[in-house]
Design a protein around this motif. Structure first.
Motif, PDB file in Angstrom:
ATOM      1  N   LYS A  55       0.913  -1.021  -0.004  1.00 15.16           N
ATOM      2  CA  LYS A  55       0.130   0.047   0.026  1.00 15.16           C
ATOM      3  C   LYS A  55       0.978   1.312   0.019  1.00 15.16           C
ATOM      4  O   LYS A  55       0.579   2.241  -0.762  1.00 15.16           O
ATOM      5  CB  LYS A  55      -0.912  -0.106   1.335  1.00 15.16           C
ATOM      6  CG  LYS A  55      -2.005  -1.083   1.201  1.00 15.16           C
ATOM      7  CD  LYS A  55      -2.942  -1.111   0.132  1.00 15.16           C
ATOM      8  CE  LYS A  55      -3.874  -2.258   0.138  1.00 15.16           C
ATOM      9  NZ  LYS A  55      -4.979  -1.849  -1.274  1.00 15.16           N
ATOM     10  N   CYS A  58       2.507   1.560  -3.507  1.00 15.44           N
ATOM     11  CA  CYS A  58       1.448   2.124  -4.387  1.00 15.44           C
ATOM     12  C   CYS A  58       1.043   3.516  -4.217  1.00 15.44           C
ATOM     13  O   CYS A  58       0.910   4.211  -5.200  1.00 15.44           O
ATOM     14  CB  CYS A  58       0.096   1.222  -4.325  1.00 15.44           C
ATOM     15  SG  CYS A  58       0.428  -0.290  -4.926  1.00 15.44           S
ATOM     16  N   ASN A 106      -7.920  -7.388   1.490  1.00 10.62           N
ATOM     17  CA  ASN A 106      -7.573  -5.935   1.123  1.00 10.62           C
ATOM     18  C   ASN A 106      -8.215  -4.887   1.677  1.00 10.62           C
ATOM     19  O   ASN A 106      -7.804  -3.854   1.899  1.00 10.62           O
ATOM     20  CB  ASN A 106      -7.728  -6.147  -0.386  1.00 10.62           C
ATOM     21  CG  ASN A 106      -7.006  -5.018  -1.140  1.00 10.62           C
ATOM     22  OD1 ASN A 106      -6.075  -4.491  -0.745  1.00 10.62           O
ATOM     23  ND2 ASN A 106      -7.665  -4.724  -2.391  1.00 10.62           N
ATOM     24  N   ASN A 138      -6.569   2.535  -2.152  1.00  9.61           N
ATOM     25  CA  ASN A 138      -6.754   1.375  -3.173  1.00  9.61           C
ATOM     26  C   ASN A 138      -6.526   1.830  -4.830  1.00  9.61           C
ATOM     27  O   ASN A 138      -6.611   1.138  -5.534  1.00  9.61           O
ATOM     28  CB  ASN A 138      -7.964   0.417  -3.130  1.00  9.61           C
ATOM     29  CG  ASN A 138      -7.937  -0.939  -3.691  1.00  9.61           C
ATOM     30  OD1 ASN A 138      -6.954  -1.673  -3.358  1.00  9.61           O
ATOM     31  ND2 ASN A 138      -8.704  -1.180  -4.785  1.00  9.61           N
ATOM     32  N   GLN A 141      -5.159   0.014  -8.001  1.00  6.28           N
ATOM     33  CA  GLN A 141      -4.974  -1.139  -7.465  1.00  6.28           C
ATOM     34  C   GLN A 141      -5.919  -2.233  -7.483  1.00  6.28           C
ATOM     35  O   GLN A 141      -7.174  -1.725  -7.776  1.00  6.28           O
ATOM     36  CB  GLN A 141      -4.455  -1.413  -6.228  1.00  6.28           C
ATOM     37  CG  GLN A 141      -2.995  -0.412  -5.783  1.00  6.28           C
ATOM     38  CD  GLN A 141      -3.096  -0.044  -4.328  1.00  6.28           C
ATOM     39  OE1 GLN A 141      -3.303  -0.711  -3.362  1.00  6.28           O
ATOM     40  NE2 GLN A 141      -3.211   1.127  -4.107  1.00  6.28           N
ATOM     41  N   ASP A 145      -3.878  -7.852  -7.605  1.00  8.05           N
ATOM     42  CA  ASP A 145      -2.588  -7.761  -7.671  1.00  8.05           C
ATOM     43  C   ASP A 145      -1.980  -7.277  -6.330  1.00  8.05           C
ATOM     44  O   ASP A 145      -0.684  -7.804  -6.038  1.00  8.05           O
ATOM     45  CB  ASP A 145      -1.942  -6.742  -8.817  1.00  8.05           C
ATOM     46  CG  ASP A 145      -2.704  -5.337  -8.709  1.00  8.05           C
ATOM     47  OD1 ASP A 145      -3.705  -5.109  -7.771  1.00  8.05           O
ATOM     48  OD2 ASP A 145      -2.035  -4.354  -9.217  1.00  8.05           O
ATOM     49  N   VAL A 146      -2.688  -6.834  -5.386  1.00  7.79           N
ATOM     50  CA  VAL A 146      -2.289  -6.446  -4.214  1.00  7.79           C
ATOM     51  C   VAL A 146      -1.744  -7.643  -3.183  1.00  7.79           C
ATOM     52  O   VAL A 146      -0.741  -7.958  -2.793  1.00  7.79           O
ATOM     53  CB  VAL A 146      -3.157  -5.649  -3.461  1.00  7.79           C
ATOM     54  CG1 VAL A 146      -2.625  -5.190  -1.940  1.00  7.79           C
ATOM     55  CG2 VAL A 146      -3.129  -3.942  -3.988  1.00  7.79           C
ATOM     56  N   LEU A 229       2.260  -6.828  -9.348  1.00 10.92           N
ATOM     57  CA  LEU A 229       1.728  -5.440  -9.040  1.00 10.92           C
ATOM     58  C   LEU A 229       1.440  -4.518 -10.228  1.00 10.92           C
ATOM     59  O   LEU A 229       2.635  -4.330 -11.070  1.00 10.92           O
ATOM     60  CB  LEU A 229       2.479  -4.867  -7.940  1.00 10.92           C
ATOM     61  CG  LEU A 229       1.952  -3.879  -7.175  1.00 10.92           C
ATOM     62  CD1 LEU A 229       0.804  -4.045  -6.447  1.00 10.92           C
ATOM     63  CD2 LEU A 229       3.004  -3.260  -6.162  1.00 10.92           C
ATOM     64  N   THR A 232      -3.434  -4.867 -11.998  1.00  9.50           N
ATOM     65  CA  THR A 232      -4.903  -4.831 -11.264  1.00  9.50           C
ATOM     66  C   THR A 232      -5.724  -5.842 -11.369  1.00  9.50           C
ATOM     67  O   THR A 232      -5.337  -6.930 -11.004  1.00  9.50           O
ATOM     68  CB  THR A 232      -5.686  -3.240 -11.777  1.00  9.50           C
ATOM     69  OG1 THR A 232      -5.950  -3.431 -13.314  1.00  9.50           O
ATOM     70  CG2 THR A 232      -4.630  -2.267 -11.694  1.00  9.50           C
ATOM     71  N   ALA A 240      -5.229   1.790 -13.870  1.00 10.00           N
ATOM     72  CA  ALA A 240      -3.976   2.377 -13.521  1.00 10.00           C
ATOM     73  C   ALA A 240      -3.259   3.334 -14.340  1.00 10.00           C
ATOM     74  O   ALA A 240      -3.519   2.718 -15.698  1.00 10.00           O
ATOM     75  CB  ALA A 240      -3.088   0.983 -13.195  1.00 10.00           C
TER      76      ALA A 240
END
Length: 465
Positions: A55, A58, A106, A138, A141, A145-146, A229, A232, A240
């Motif tokens: 996090k 990102c 998440n 988020n 994301q 992928d997270v 990552l 998405t 993204a």
């Protein structure tokens, strides 16, 4: 009385949340939907740290690319640093076993970071117009992928203590190998007497077999440094900005110190769990080897008077509530059970990896649960086996010599000298009459062969019995 709850709303309607809780509506729903194992995601702090690291990376990438205001990025990154430092882990409350491919995990992270960030900014929990779990925390994301990236980080963080435990156990077996090298014992195949061997060589074999899998686990862990990552939802990078994946992974490398790299095919990487299958399979292999070693230790120490009794394990606790003086091999026994768990966990990982469909595997939660469980249990088990058992093993030299002297294992070495048929005849005669090979040689063989056999045996097995 003041209410102990606050109300938040989501697409399914209003949800009551404990007033002091930093999580939000989706976490609360997951709490109610998944009362499965009683093991929360915070049971694995490495997973929480991995998620917070993702996090933060990102947020910084979004800031760099102009997708997130600097103030919001700073708030997110600041809370992530606190989580990485070990704070707020009590807010990650949902069960590790959950449907939704990790979406609840998440969102637990998104909501906690948003609410704690709001508090940092001087706002109330739930004031998401200022900092939103989805739109801000988020941003750019997806769970898809997270979560896969974070679970890889969690496994990588547990590699070092596991390898250290393996090397520690290897070293202890190596010390015992040197200590016992001068002791000759009966080697066995299929639980039957086979040929003589040094007791030290047996322990050196244990050291070698554990050490070689430490090397394999290190090699396989490198497969986990490839992440999706920026892909998405399914690897296409929808929602993204351009080059987000490269920017996020660069920040994540700096945050974690791991040599992470962006997968060359994000669509493939979003659905494939082959690295976990291979890694889990090697953990199973470690468990199988370790269990076999513990079986050997229990058999070699069996008795103390009516068993094999070649070695004496440390007595660590009373062995019976009814039989006075009985001491059981409890440390090898508990390690055996950990190994059975590792074997079963690998089957779970195998089935979960097979269960993916199309562009996603929804079974990742059970995969990370079982892989981390196995890593933790094996690490602890090997440390306990080393400190509470192997380091204190003592060889009973007299017992080893007695068993060797009264066995027929030297007959194998005679076969090239007097011939296989004569050696077989000698062994059968000695066994039938309860004699040693030396005592049976003259009555069992022609004089010339008997003298050859005795000359060859002289000095190899002292006549103790």
């Amino acid at each position: 009385m003041m209410s102990k709850f606050r109300t938040e709303s989501d697409s399914l309607g209003p949800v009551k949340i404990p007033l002091a809780a930093a999580w939000g509506s989706q976490t609360q729903r997951a709490l109610e939907n998944f009362p499965i194992t009683g093991v929360s995601i915070s049971h694995y702090p490495e997973l929480i740290t991995g998620l917070a690291s993702v996090k933060k990376a990102c947020a910084l990438a979004n800031r760099d690319l102009g997708a997130l205001p600097a103030e919001k990025a700073a708030a997110i990154a600041g809370i992530c640093d606190e989580i990485i430092g070990g704070r707020h882990h009590d807010q990650f409350v949902i069960d590790v076993m959950q449907g939704g491919a990790g979406t609840s995990t998440n969102m637990n992270v998104n909501e906690v970071i948003a609410n704690l960030g709001l508090k940092m900014l001087g706002a109330d929990f739930g004031a998401y117009g200022r900092l939103h779990p989805n739109d801000d925390v988020n941003r750019s994301q997806s769970t898809n992928d997270v979560y896969p990236t974070a679970i890889r980080l969690a496994v990588l963080s547990r590699i070092t203590p596991l390898i250290e435990a393996m090397h520690g156990l290897t070293n202890s077996f190596g010390i015992k190998a040197s200590e016992f090298q001068h002791i000759t014992k009966v080697g066995r195949t299929q639980l039957q007497d086979a040929v003589p061997m040094p007791l030290g060589a047996e322990f050196r074999g244990y050291a070698t077999t554990i050490n070689e899998d430490a090397d394999r686990l290190c090699d396989l862990s490198r497969l986990l440094t490839e992440v999706n990552l920026g892909g998405t939802a399914i690897g296409t990078g929808i929602n993204a900005p351009a080059h987000f994946g490269e920017a996020a992974v660069a920040h994540l490398r700096e945050i974690t110190g791991e040599p992470l790299q962006l997968a060359p095919d994000l669509i493939e990487a979003s659905s494939d769990l082959g690295a976990f299958v291979m890694f889990s399979s090697t953990l199973k292999r470690v468990g199988i080897k370790l269990s076999k070693i513990c079986n050997d230790l229990r058999l070699m120490s069996s008795g103390p008077r009516a068993g094999i009794g070649e070695i004496i394990l440390p007595a660590v606790q009373a062995g019976s509530s009814i039989m006075p003086g009985k001491v059981n091999p409890v440390i090898p026994e508990v390690v055996n059970q950990v190994c059975y768990q590792a074997i079963g966990n690998d089957l779970t990982v195998t089935m979960a990896a097979e269960a993916g469909q199309f562009q996603l595997n929804a079974m990742e939660p059970v995969i990370i649960h079982k892989v981390l469980e196995t890593m933790g249990s094996l690490t602890s088990a090997m440390n306990v086996l080393r400190t509470r058992c192997v380091d204190g093993i003592v060889a009973d030299e007299e017992r080893c010599q007695f068993l060797l002297s009264n066995s027929l294992v030297q007959v194998t070495a005679l076969a090239p000298v007097i011939g296989y048929e004569a050696a077989t005849k000698l062994a059968k005669y000695a066994q039938a009459n309860g004699l040693s090979l030396q005592s049976a040689a003259l009555p069992a063989l022609p004089e010339e062969l008997a003298e050859t056999a005795l000359k060859h045996l002289q000095g190899r097995i002292p006549e103790n019995a």
